[in-house]
Scaffold this active site. Sequence first.
Site, PDB file in Angstrom:
ATOM      1  NE  ARG A 102       0.309  29.646   3.902  1.00 15.52           N
ATOM      2  CZ  ARG A 102       0.652  30.288   2.781  1.00 15.52           C
ATOM      3  NH1 ARG A 102      -0.007  30.064   1.660  1.00 15.52           N
ATOM      4  NH2 ARG A 102       1.659  31.130   2.777  1.00 15.52           N
ATOM      5  CG  HIS A 129       2.669  35.562   5.202  1.00 19.56           C
ATOM      6  ND1 HIS A 129       3.351  34.410   5.558  1.00 19.56           N
ATOM      7  CD2 HIS A 129       2.600  35.555   3.843  1.00 19.56           C
ATOM      8  CE1 HIS A 129       3.667  33.753   4.451  1.00 19.56           C
ATOM      9  NE2 HIS A 129       3.234  34.409   3.409  1.00 19.56           N
ATOM     10  CD  GLN A 132       6.338  37.041   1.060  1.00 23.37           C
ATOM     11  OE1 GLN A 132       5.869  35.921   0.861  1.00 23.37           O
ATOM     12  NE2 GLN A 132       7.243  37.580   0.244  1.00 23.37           N
TER      13      GLN A 132
HETATM   14  N1  NVA Z   1      -2.963  38.092   2.163  1.00 27.64           N
HETATM   15  C1  NVA Z   1      -2.787  36.908   1.362  1.00 27.64           C
HETATM   16  C2  NVA Z   1      -1.340  36.480   1.361  1.00 27.64           C
HETATM   17  C3  NVA Z   1      -1.041  35.265   0.529  1.00 27.64           C
HETATM   18  C4  NVA Z   1       0.397  34.858   0.598  1.00 27.64           C
HETATM   19  C5  NVA Z   1      -3.668  35.792   1.904  1.00 27.64           C
HETATM   20  O1  NVA Z   1      -3.765  35.645   3.123  1.00 27.64           O
HETATM   21  O2  NVA Z   1      -4.288  35.087   1.094  1.00 27.64           O
HETATM   22  N1   CP Z   2       3.697  34.445  -0.607  1.00 23.36           N
HETATM   23  C1   CP Z   2       3.251  33.242  -0.231  1.00 23.36           C
HETATM   24  O1   CP Z   2       3.176  32.909   0.975  1.00 23.36           O
HETATM   25  O2   CP Z   2       2.924  32.418  -1.258  1.00 23.36           O
HETATM   26  P1   CP Z   2       2.170  31.030  -1.169  1.00 23.36           P
HETATM   27  O3   CP Z   2       0.751  31.321  -0.723  1.00 23.36           O
HETATM   28  O4   CP Z   2       2.223  30.473  -2.558  1.00 23.36           O
HETATM   29  O5   CP Z   2       2.858  30.151  -0.179  1.00 23.36           O
END
Ligand code: NVA
Ligand code: CP
Length: 298
Positions: A102, A129, A132
Site C-alpha cells: 500500500r 484499489h 476492495q
Molecule cells: N480513497 C481512499 C480509500 C481508502 C480505503 C483513500 O485513498 O484514502
Molecule cells: N477499505 C480499506 O482499504 O480500508 P483500510 O484503509 O482500513 O485498509
Amino acid sequence: MRHFLTLKDLTPAECQQLMTRATELKEIQKSGEIFEPLKNKTLAMIFEKASTRTRVSFEIGMTQLGGHALFLSPRDTQLGRGEPIEDSARVISSMADGIMIRTFGHDIVKTFAANSSVPVINALTDDFHPCQLLADMQTYQENRGSIQGKTVVWVGDGNNMCHSYINAAAQYGFNLRIAAPEGYDPNMDLLNANKHCAEIIRDPMEASTGADLIVTDVWASMGQEDEQKKREVAFKDYQVTQKMMAQANKEAAFLHCLPAHRGEEVAADVIDAKDSLVWQGAENRLHAQKALLEFLMA
Ligand code: NVA
Ligand code: CP
C-alpha cells in the site's frame, strides 16, 4: 508468475472464478474446516499509508491459509530511509512468497513488481484499489445476484476507488455512471478507454435514477488531508442520502469501502440502515483476498 496491480491483471473469467472461490472459502471458514494451502508461505506486507481492513484481512487471511504475514512499515525498514524500490523488491522477494504493498504513486508498485521474483499485490495506490473491488463485487453478487448488465453509480471524487470501479465495469460487465463535481473527474485516459461501460453524469440525483448499486468514498483521500476544507465546499451536493437512494431501484444497494465520514460523503441513515451491506463488504475483504492469495501463491 502473476501480479495483481489492477483488475486488468485478471481476465473477466478469472474475476468471476475468484468471486465464486471467495464465497466457497467463506463457507469453508464458517464451517470450521481447516484449509491450509499456503502452509509455510510468507506474505510480506508493506504499508506506507494507514490501514485497518487491509492489514487485518491480509494478515488473518494468511493465518487461516496456514501461512504467515509480515508487517513492514517505512518507519522501521530501509525503505523509509531511501533504499531504492528496485533493491528492496529484489531482496524481499528473494525470501517472501508474495508481497503486498500500500503506497502513494502507482509507479512504485509497478517498479516493485518489475523487480520482484514473486507475485505483488496492490493494496491501494493513489490511482487504484483493486482488492476492495474483489470484495465489493462478491458482496453485490452474494446479496443481489449477478452484477452483469446492472447500473452502478459512483458518487464523489474521481479517485483510486472510482478508477477501480471503471476497471470493474469492464471486467464484470456493468454500466458505470460517475457523478463527480467539476474539477474532480477520474483520469480521462482511463475513462476514454472504457467509454463503452463508463460515463460521467455530473448531477448525482440524475445519475442515481434507476441505479442498482450506489457507491461513494471519502472526499479527501489519504495524502489529501490538507485539501479537506476546500473539498467540503466542492462536494457539498455529493452526499449519498436517503433521497438519493430513493431515486434508485427499489432493491438498490449501497457500498462504501470505509473508513466513512458520516454527514460528509454519506448520511448516517444510509450507511447505518438495517440492511446496509457495508459491513458484509468489509468482512468480504478477508474472503476475497484469501481467494486472491490462493490464486497467486498456492
Ligand atoms: N480513497 C481512499 C480509500 C481508502 C480505503 C483513500 O485513498 O484514502
Ligand atoms: N477499505 C480499506 O482499504 O480500508 P483500510 O484503509 O482500513 O485498509
